[in-house]
Design a protein around this motif. Sequence first.
Motif, PDB file in Angstrom:
ATOM      1  N   LYS A  84      58.290  74.871 -24.227  1.00  0.00           N
ATOM      2  CA  LYS A  84      59.437  75.915 -24.177  1.00  0.00           C
ATOM      3  C   LYS A  84      60.766  75.050 -24.969  1.00  0.00           C
ATOM      4  CE  LYS A  84      59.338  75.259 -19.696  1.00  0.00           C
ATOM      5  NZ  LYS A  84      57.925  74.292 -19.422  1.00  0.00           N
ATOM      6  N   THR A  85      60.970  73.891 -24.653  1.00  0.00           N
ATOM      7  CA  THR A  85      62.082  73.306 -25.308  1.00  0.00           C
ATOM      8  C   THR A  85      61.902  73.203 -26.908  1.00  0.00           C
ATOM      9  OG1 THR A  85      62.269  71.853 -23.426  1.00  0.00           O
ATOM     10  CG2 THR A  85      63.380  70.903 -25.291  1.00  0.00           C
ATOM     11  N   HIS A  86      60.713  72.812 -27.252  1.00  0.00           N
ATOM     12  CA  HIS A  86      60.609  72.971 -28.650  1.00  0.00           C
ATOM     13  C   HIS A  86      60.615  74.239 -29.165  1.00  0.00           C
ATOM     14  CE1 HIS A  86      58.364  70.439 -32.112  1.00  0.00           C
ATOM     15  NE2 HIS A  86      59.032  71.328 -32.524  1.00  0.00           N
ATOM     16  N   THR A  87      60.294  75.222 -28.555  1.00  0.00           N
ATOM     17  CA  THR A  87      60.714  76.510 -29.074  1.00  0.00           C
ATOM     18  C   THR A  87      62.077  76.857 -29.109  1.00  0.00           C
ATOM     19  OG1 THR A  87      58.291  77.451 -28.389  1.00  0.00           O
ATOM     20  CG2 THR A  87      60.088  79.026 -28.538  1.00  0.00           C
ATOM     21  N   ALA A  88      62.773  76.375 -28.015  1.00  0.00           N
ATOM     22  CA  ALA A  88      63.957  76.459 -27.941  1.00  0.00           C
ATOM     23  C   ALA A  88      64.816  75.828 -29.308  1.00  0.00           C
ATOM     24  CB  ALA A  88      64.584  76.222 -26.621  1.00  0.00           C
ATOM     25  N   TRP A  89      64.662  74.826 -29.470  1.00  0.00           N
ATOM     26  CA  TRP A  89      65.101  74.147 -30.416  1.00  0.00           C
ATOM     27  C   TRP A  89      64.904  74.776 -31.761  1.00  0.00           C
ATOM     28  CZ3 TRP A  89      69.313  71.001 -30.512  1.00  0.00           C
ATOM     29  CH2 TRP A  89      69.603  70.395 -29.186  1.00  0.00           C
ATOM     30  N   GLN A  90      63.687  75.215 -32.004  1.00  0.00           N
ATOM     31  CA  GLN A  90      63.355  75.694 -33.415  1.00  0.00           C
ATOM     32  C   GLN A  90      64.148  77.266 -33.486  1.00  0.00           C
ATOM     33  OE1 GLN A  90      60.095  75.135 -35.329  1.00  0.00           O
ATOM     34  NE2 GLN A  90      59.977  77.047 -36.199  1.00  0.00           N
ATOM     35  N   ALA A  91      63.945  78.090 -32.394  1.00  0.00           N
ATOM     36  CA  ALA A  91      64.662  79.187 -32.345  1.00  0.00           C
ATOM     37  C   ALA A  91      66.209  78.954 -32.440  1.00  0.00           C
ATOM     38  CB  ALA A  91      64.145  79.892 -30.811  1.00  0.00           C
ATOM     39  N   SER A  92      66.730  78.177 -31.706  1.00  0.00           N
ATOM     40  CA  SER A  92      68.375  78.134 -32.141  1.00  0.00           C
ATOM     41  C   SER A  92      68.665  77.561 -33.347  1.00  0.00           C
ATOM     42  CB  SER A  92      68.657  77.193 -31.071  1.00  0.00           C
ATOM     43  OG  SER A  92      68.164  76.052 -30.792  1.00  0.00           O
ATOM     44  N   ARG A  93      67.637  76.920 -34.133  1.00  0.00           N
ATOM     45  CA  ARG A  93      67.956  76.512 -35.416  1.00  0.00           C
ATOM     46  C   ARG A  93      67.992  77.737 -36.314  1.00  0.00           C
ATOM     47  NH1 ARG A  93      64.566  72.149 -35.271  1.00  0.00           N
ATOM     48  NH2 ARG A  93      62.650  73.068 -36.482  1.00  0.00           N
ATOM     49  N   GLN A  94      66.797  78.573 -36.102  1.00  0.00           N
ATOM     50  CA  GLN A  94      66.705  79.688 -36.961  1.00  0.00           C
ATOM     51  C   GLN A  94      67.827  80.744 -36.662  1.00  0.00           C
ATOM     52  OE1 GLN A  94      64.533  80.872 -39.397  1.00  0.00           O
ATOM     53  NE2 GLN A  94      66.155  82.293 -39.510  1.00  0.00           N
ATOM     54  N   TRP A  95      68.291  80.722 -35.297  1.00  0.00           N
ATOM     55  CA  TRP A  95      69.325  81.592 -34.806  1.00  0.00           C
ATOM     56  C   TRP A  95      70.703  81.419 -35.796  1.00  0.00           C
ATOM     57  CZ3 TRP A  95      74.305  80.826 -33.146  1.00  0.00           C
ATOM     58  CH2 TRP A  95      74.952  82.066 -32.382  1.00  0.00           C
ATOM     59  N   LEU A  96      70.975  79.943 -35.841  1.00  0.00           N
ATOM     60  CA  LEU A  96      72.264  79.440 -36.388  1.00  0.00           C
ATOM     61  C   LEU A  96      71.901  79.864 -37.839  1.00  0.00           C
ATOM     62  CD1 LEU A  96      74.409  77.369 -36.510  1.00  0.00           C
ATOM     63  CD2 LEU A  96      72.881  75.603 -37.176  1.00  0.00           C
ATOM     64  N   ALA A  97      70.938  79.720 -38.481  1.00  0.00           N
ATOM     65  CA  ALA A  97      70.675  80.240 -39.957  1.00  0.00           C
ATOM     66  C   ALA A  97      71.059  81.496 -40.230  1.00  0.00           C
ATOM     67  CB  ALA A  97      69.193  79.864 -40.435  1.00  0.00           C
ATOM     68  N   THR A  98      70.463  82.469 -39.112  1.00  0.00           N
ATOM     69  CA  THR A  98      70.638  84.087 -39.423  1.00  0.00           C
ATOM     70  C   THR A  98      72.204  84.275 -39.155  1.00  0.00           C
ATOM     71  OG1 THR A  98      68.483  84.190 -38.348  1.00  0.00           O
ATOM     72  CG2 THR A  98      69.869  86.057 -38.406  1.00  0.00           C
ATOM     73  N   THR A  99      72.868  83.406 -38.153  1.00  0.00           N
ATOM     74  CA  THR A  99      74.255  83.836 -37.857  1.00  0.00           C
ATOM     75  C   THR A  99      75.291  83.455 -39.124  1.00  0.00           C
ATOM     76  OG1 THR A  99      73.826  83.509 -35.432  1.00  0.00           O
ATOM     77  CG2 THR A  99      75.993  83.546 -36.143  1.00  0.00           C
ATOM     78  N   VAL A 100      74.691  82.347 -39.618  1.00  0.00           N
ATOM     79  CA  VAL A 100      75.495  82.119 -40.729  1.00  0.00           C
ATOM     80  C   VAL A 100      75.480  82.974 -41.972  1.00  0.00           C
ATOM     81  CG1 VAL A 100      75.850  80.044 -42.779  1.00  0.00           C
ATOM     82  CG2 VAL A 100      75.453  79.395 -40.360  1.00  0.00           C
ATOM     83  N   ASP A 101      74.338  83.527 -42.065  1.00  0.00           N
ATOM     84  CA  ASP A 101      74.060  84.401 -43.295  1.00  0.00           C
ATOM     85  C   ASP A 101      74.919  85.768 -42.812  1.00  0.00           C
ATOM     86  OD1 ASP A 101      72.747  82.873 -44.641  1.00  0.00           O
ATOM     87  OD2 ASP A 101      70.755  84.006 -44.383  1.00  0.00           O
ATOM     88  N   ARG A 102      74.981  86.135 -41.534  1.00  0.00           N
ATOM     89  CA  ARG A 102      75.607  87.471 -40.933  1.00  0.00           C
ATOM     90  C   ARG A 102      77.149  87.208 -40.881  1.00  0.00           C
ATOM     91  NH1 ARG A 102      72.116  90.501 -36.852  1.00  0.00           N
ATOM     92  NH2 ARG A 102      70.499  91.071 -38.209  1.00  0.00           N
ATOM     93  N   THR A 103      77.387  86.405 -40.506  1.00  0.00           N
ATOM     94  CA  THR A 103      79.016  86.077 -40.137  1.00  0.00           C
ATOM     95  C   THR A 103      79.832  85.408 -41.099  1.00  0.00           C
ATOM     96  OG1 THR A 103      78.996  84.092 -39.020  1.00  0.00           O
ATOM     97  CG2 THR A 103      78.702  86.205 -37.673  1.00  0.00           C
TER      98      THR A 103
END
Length: 208
Positions: free
Chosen positions: A69-88
């Motif tokens: 769960k925690t490993h998934t969360a760190w990786q998902a939040s890293r990808q969320w960050l990259a996606t959000t930087v691109d979007r915003t």
Amino acid sequence: MPFSSDETPNPRQSVLRERREDAVNGYLDRTPAIYRGNIRIHPDADDWARQRDDAPPSLFLTGPIGVGKTHTAWQASRQWLATTVDRTRRMPSIETWRSTALFDALRPDNRDYDAKALTRTLQCADLLYVDDLAAARVSPTGWTQERLYEIFDERYINRRPVLITCDVYPNQISHIVGDRVASRLGEMCRGGVVLLEGADRRMGGVAA
Ligand SMILES: Nc1ncnc2c1ncn2[C@@H]1O[C@H](COP(=O)(O)OP(=O)(O)OP(=O)(O)O)[C@@H](O)[C@H]1O
Ligand SMILES: [Mg+2]
């Protein structure tokens, strides 16, 4: 290998790529060592992280001990960050907290944090990630639950996303976070509750 003329990014693309890399590298610097490696994550977590059309705004990762769960969360939040930087095109803020440390920080007798400032930061961060939400053996006091209510209600009414890992489902956390927070989390994470299954990876098990 040099770029062919077709592959050469234009200056705007280069700036965007640089900004995304800066954000991700900065986040990797504050990621615990064992969670820095890339893993394949559950497709629903990946949809959330890439903010695909039908993905819910918040993600609640549940499952037994050691399943990832925690490993998934760190990786998902890293990808969320990259996606959000691109979007915003700006640097989003992510607050990452182990639940036990968060509850301690919100106690009225805590001297390390200014309760008002911390509450505001946690209300306004672009993403709030709380790890192991049901880990506390002793439930937070009424005072701490009120601070949690202030934080989660503000995020709820402003549709700000949360990322939670927890070994039980959202309808089983009232005794920890209080009924009001549990109710709001239920709605915020509707469609975004992801069950990771399998054996404890620390014991050599592999998730299903
Ligand atoms: N998909 C994966 N591939 C390889 N290793 C993984 C994967 N997911 C998790 N791991 C590793 O398995 C171990 C346990 O993962 P993790 O800490 O994320 O589990 P957890 O579900 O959060 O456990 P707990 O409930 O105890 O907090 C860690 O060493 C982690 O790096
Ligand atoms: Mg964990």
